[in-house]
Motif scaffolding. Structure first.
Motif, PDB file in Angstrom:
ATOM      1  N   ARG A  35       0.833  -1.202   0.000  1.00 53.11           N
ATOM      2  CA  ARG A  35       0.000   0.000   0.000  1.00 53.11           C
ATOM      3  C   ARG A  35       0.874   1.262   0.000  1.00 53.11           C
ATOM      4  N   ALA A  36       2.184   1.085   0.032  1.00 57.10           N
ATOM      5  CA  ALA A  36       3.078   2.252   0.047  1.00 57.10           C
ATOM      6  C   ALA A  36       2.909   3.051  -1.240  1.00 57.10           C
ATOM      7  N   PRO A  37       3.190   4.362  -1.180  1.00 64.55           N
ATOM      8  CA  PRO A  37       3.167   5.153  -2.424  1.00 64.55           C
ATOM      9  C   PRO A  37       4.381   4.798  -3.283  1.00 64.55           C
ATOM     10  N   SER A  38       4.253   5.045  -4.591  1.00 64.61           N
ATOM     11  CA  SER A  38       5.425   4.826  -5.457  1.00 64.61           C
ATOM     12  C   SER A  38       5.357   5.797  -6.625  1.00 64.61           C
ATOM     13  N   ALA A  39       6.520   6.279  -7.044  1.00 62.00           N
ATOM     14  CA  ALA A  39       6.601   7.250  -8.138  1.00 62.00           C
ATOM     15  C   ALA A  39       5.997   6.651  -9.402  1.00 62.00           C
ATOM     16  N   GLY A  40       5.061   7.380  -9.991  1.00 59.94           N
ATOM     17  CA  GLY A  40       4.420   6.904 -11.220  1.00 59.94           C
ATOM     18  C   GLY A  40       3.647   5.609 -11.004  1.00 59.94           C
ATOM     19  N   TYR A  41       3.392   5.292  -9.751  1.00 59.95           N
ATOM     20  CA  TYR A  41       2.745   4.026  -9.399  1.00 59.95           C
ATOM     21  C   TYR A  41       3.547   2.854  -9.969  1.00 59.95           C
ATOM     22  N   SER A  42       4.867   3.019  -9.978  1.00 59.36           N
ATOM     23  CA  SER A  42       5.726   2.006 -10.585  1.00 59.36           C
ATOM     24  C   SER A  42       5.766   0.720  -9.766  1.00 59.36           C
ATOM     25  N   THR A  80      18.180 -14.045  16.789  1.00 56.44           N
ATOM     26  CA  THR A  80      17.049 -14.663  17.494  1.00 56.44           C
ATOM     27  C   THR A  80      15.724 -14.395  16.783  1.00 56.44           C
ATOM     28  N   ALA A  81      15.738 -13.542  15.762  1.00 55.16           N
ATOM     29  CA  ALA A  81      14.482 -13.244  15.046  1.00 55.16           C
ATOM     30  C   ALA A  81      14.044 -14.448  14.221  1.00 55.16           C
ATOM     31  N   PRO A  82      12.803 -14.879  14.361  1.00 56.60           N
ATOM     32  CA  PRO A  82      12.336 -16.027  13.577  1.00 56.60           C
ATOM     33  C   PRO A  82      12.024 -15.698  12.111  1.00 56.60           C
ATOM     34  N   VAL A  83      11.882 -14.403  11.825  1.00 53.84           N
ATOM     35  CA  VAL A  83      11.510 -13.999  10.457  1.00 53.84           C
ATOM     36  C   VAL A  83      12.423 -12.856  10.011  1.00 53.84           C
ATOM     37  N   VAL A  84      12.875 -12.946   8.768  1.00 55.14           N
ATOM     38  CA  VAL A  84      13.593 -11.835   8.133  1.00 55.14           C
ATOM     39  C   VAL A  84      12.871 -11.537   6.812  1.00 55.14           C
ATOM     40  N   ILE A  85      12.568 -10.270   6.603  1.00 59.11           N
ATOM     41  CA  ILE A  85      11.961  -9.839   5.335  1.00 59.11           C
ATOM     42  C   ILE A  85      12.955  -8.895   4.660  1.00 59.11           C
ATOM     43  N   VAL A  86      13.290  -9.190   3.423  1.00 52.63           N
ATOM     44  CA  VAL A  86      14.242  -8.352   2.692  1.00 52.63           C
ATOM     45  C   VAL A  86      13.475  -7.576   1.614  1.00 52.63           C
ATOM     46  N   PRO A  87      13.337  -6.252   1.783  1.00 50.52           N
ATOM     47  CA  PRO A  87      12.706  -5.437   0.739  1.00 50.52           C
ATOM     48  C   PRO A  87      13.743  -5.115  -0.348  1.00 50.52           C
ATOM     49  N   LEU A  88      13.376  -5.342  -1.585  1.00 48.93           N
ATOM     50  CA  LEU A  88      14.309  -5.123  -2.698  1.00 48.93           C
ATOM     51  C   LEU A  88      13.715  -4.123  -3.680  1.00 48.93           C
ATOM     52  N   SER A  89      14.573  -3.240  -4.183  1.00 48.69           N
ATOM     53  CA  SER A  89      14.091  -2.257  -5.159  1.00 48.69           C
ATOM     54  C   SER A  89      14.458  -2.720  -6.569  1.00 48.69           C
ATOM     55  N   HIS A  90      13.628  -2.285  -7.516  1.00 52.28           N
ATOM     56  CA  HIS A  90      13.779  -2.725  -8.909  1.00 52.28           C
ATOM     57  C   HIS A  90      13.795  -1.488  -9.801  1.00 52.28           C
ATOM     58  N   LYS A  91      14.975  -0.978 -10.049  1.00 50.77           N
ATOM     59  CA  LYS A  91      15.129   0.272 -10.805  1.00 50.77           C
ATOM     60  C   LYS A  91      14.474   0.195 -12.182  1.00 50.77           C
ATOM     61  N   ASP A  92      14.633  -0.936 -12.855  1.00 45.40           N
ATOM     62  CA  ASP A  92      14.113  -1.037 -14.225  1.00 45.40           C
ATOM     63  C   ASP A  92      12.605  -0.794 -14.293  1.00 45.40           C
ATOM     64  N   ALA A  93      11.892  -1.147 -13.232  1.00 44.28           N
ATOM     65  CA  ALA A  93      10.443  -0.918 -13.237  1.00 44.28           C
ATOM     66  C   ALA A  93      10.147   0.571 -13.392  1.00 44.28           C
ATOM     67  N   TYR A  94      11.019   1.415 -12.812  1.00 43.71           N
ATOM     68  CA  TYR A  94      10.828   2.870 -12.888  1.00 43.71           C
ATOM     69  C   TYR A  94      11.230   3.398 -14.258  1.00 43.71           C
ATOM     70  N   ASP A 107      14.426   7.950 -23.171  1.00 43.05           N
ATOM     71  CA  ASP A 107      15.885   7.744 -23.115  1.00 43.05           C
ATOM     72  C   ASP A 107      16.300   6.923 -21.888  1.00 43.05           C
ATOM     73  N   ARG A 108      15.378   6.736 -20.970  1.00 46.36           N
ATOM     74  CA  ARG A 108      15.650   5.982 -19.732  1.00 46.36           C
ATOM     75  C   ARG A 108      16.891   6.518 -19.006  1.00 46.36           C
ATOM     76  N   ALA A 161      19.885 -10.140 -10.526  1.00 44.47           N
ATOM     77  CA  ALA A 161      20.802  -9.002 -10.374  1.00 44.47           C
ATOM     78  C   ALA A 161      20.082  -7.665 -10.435  1.00 44.47           C
ATOM     79  N   ALA A 162      18.917  -7.606 -11.103  1.00 44.16           N
ATOM     80  CA  ALA A 162      18.205  -6.335 -11.250  1.00 44.16           C
ATOM     81  C   ALA A 162      17.544  -5.875  -9.954  1.00 44.16           C
ATOM     82  N   TYR A 163      17.539  -6.729  -8.947  1.00 45.61           N
ATOM     83  CA  TYR A 163      16.901  -6.371  -7.666  1.00 45.61           C
ATOM     84  C   TYR A 163      17.961  -6.085  -6.615  1.00 45.61           C
TER      85      TYR A 163
END
Ligand code: FMN
Length: 201
Positions: A35-42, A80-94, A107-108, A161-163
Motif C-alpha cells: 500500500r506504500a506510495p510509489s513514483a508513477g505508481y511504478s 534470534t528473530a524467527p523472520v527476516v523480510i528483505v525489501p528489494l528495489s527494482h530500478k528497471d520498473a521505474y 531515453d531511460r 541481479a536487477a533487484y
C-alpha cells in the motif's frame, strides 16, 4: 492500536524471544507494504520472506563476514528473530514506467532522477512493515546488508541481479527486558524545533 500509538511505540528491536510469528501476521505486513506510495505508481519493489530457521540461518551466513571474529552482541540478538523480510528495489520498473507515453522519458536516462525513487519507495514500504509489526504487538528492526555481502546474499537466494536489497527487516516477539538500545538512548531524538524550517531556512 491507535495510529499515534503505533508511531510513538515504534523502536528498532534487536533481540527477540522464542515465540514464532504467525504467518497471517507476516502476510498482513506484506499486504500493508504494497500500500506504500510509489513514483508513477511504478511499484518497483519485491520482498523476500525468510520464515524458516534454515532460511534465516542461510541469510545470516550469506550476509555476515566469514572471518573468525567472535559473534557480536548485535548479531547474537538479531539472529534470534524467527523472520527476516528483505525489501528489494527494482530500478528497471521505474525506467520502464517513465518511458511510457504519459511520462515520455524514452531515453531511460537516470540523470532525470534527482534521487533514486526505487529506493525511496521501497523504504516507504519497509516503514509500513515496521509499523504493522508494532500494531501486531511485535518488534522489528530495519538494518543494512553490507555492500560486500550483496552478491553472496543474491546467490544464496537466487535473487536476480536487477533487484537490490535496500536493507532487511527482522521480525519477532520482543524480549520483555530488552530495555532501551541503539543510538536514540544515547543521542536523543531531535525535536521538530531543531529540524523544521518554516517559510524559509
Ligand atoms: C536506512 C536505515 C539503516 C539502518 N541500519 C541499521 C543497521 O545496520 N543496524 C542497526 O542495528 N540499526 C539500523 N538502523 C536502525 C537505526 O539505528 C534506528 O532507526 C535509529 O537509531 C533510531 O532508533 P529507533 O528506530 O529505535 O527509533 C537503520 C535504520 C535505517 C532507517
Amino acid at each position: 492500536m491507535e495510529f499515534q500509538e503505533v508511531v510513538r511505540r515504534r523502536r528498532m528491536v534487536r533481540r527477540y524471544d522464542d515465540r514464532p510469528v504467525e504467518p497471517a501476521v507476516v502476510d498482513r505486513m506484506l499486504a500493508n507494504a504494497v500500500r506504500a506510495p510509489s513514483a508513477g505508481y511504478s511499484q518497483g519493489w519485491a520482498f523476500l520472506v525468510l520464515d524458516s530457521a534454515a532460511d534465516v540461518d542461510r541469510f545470516w551466513a550469506a550476509t555476515t563476514p566469514g572471518d573468525a571474529a567472535p559473534e557480536s552482541a548485535w548479531l547474537r540478538g538479531m539472529r534470534t528473530a524467527p523472520v527476516v523480510i528483505v525489501p528489494l528495489s527494482h530500478k528497471d520498473a521505474y525506467l520502464d514506467r517513465y518511458a511510457q507515453p504519459d511520462k515520455g522519458w524514452t531515453d531511460r536516462d537516470e540523470a532525470r532522477w534527482p534521487v533514486p525513487y526505487w529506493h525511496v519507495d521501497t523504504g516507504m514500504a519497509a516503514l509500513l512493515i515496521l509499523q504493522t509489526a508494532v500494531d501486531e504487538g511485535l518488534g522489528a528492526c530495519f538494518f543494512g546488508i553490507p555492500p560486500d555481502r550483496t552478491e553472496a546474499f543474491r546467490a544464496a537466494f537466487d535473487v536476480p541481479a536487477a533487484y537490490t536489497p535496500v536493507g532487511a527487516v527482522t521480525v519477532g516477539h520482543r524480549v520483555a527486558d530488552a530495555g532501551p538500545s541503539g543510538s536514540p538512548a544515547r543521542r536523543g531524538r531531535r525535536t521538530p524545533d531543531e529540524v523544521v524550517h518554516r517559510g524559509r531556512w
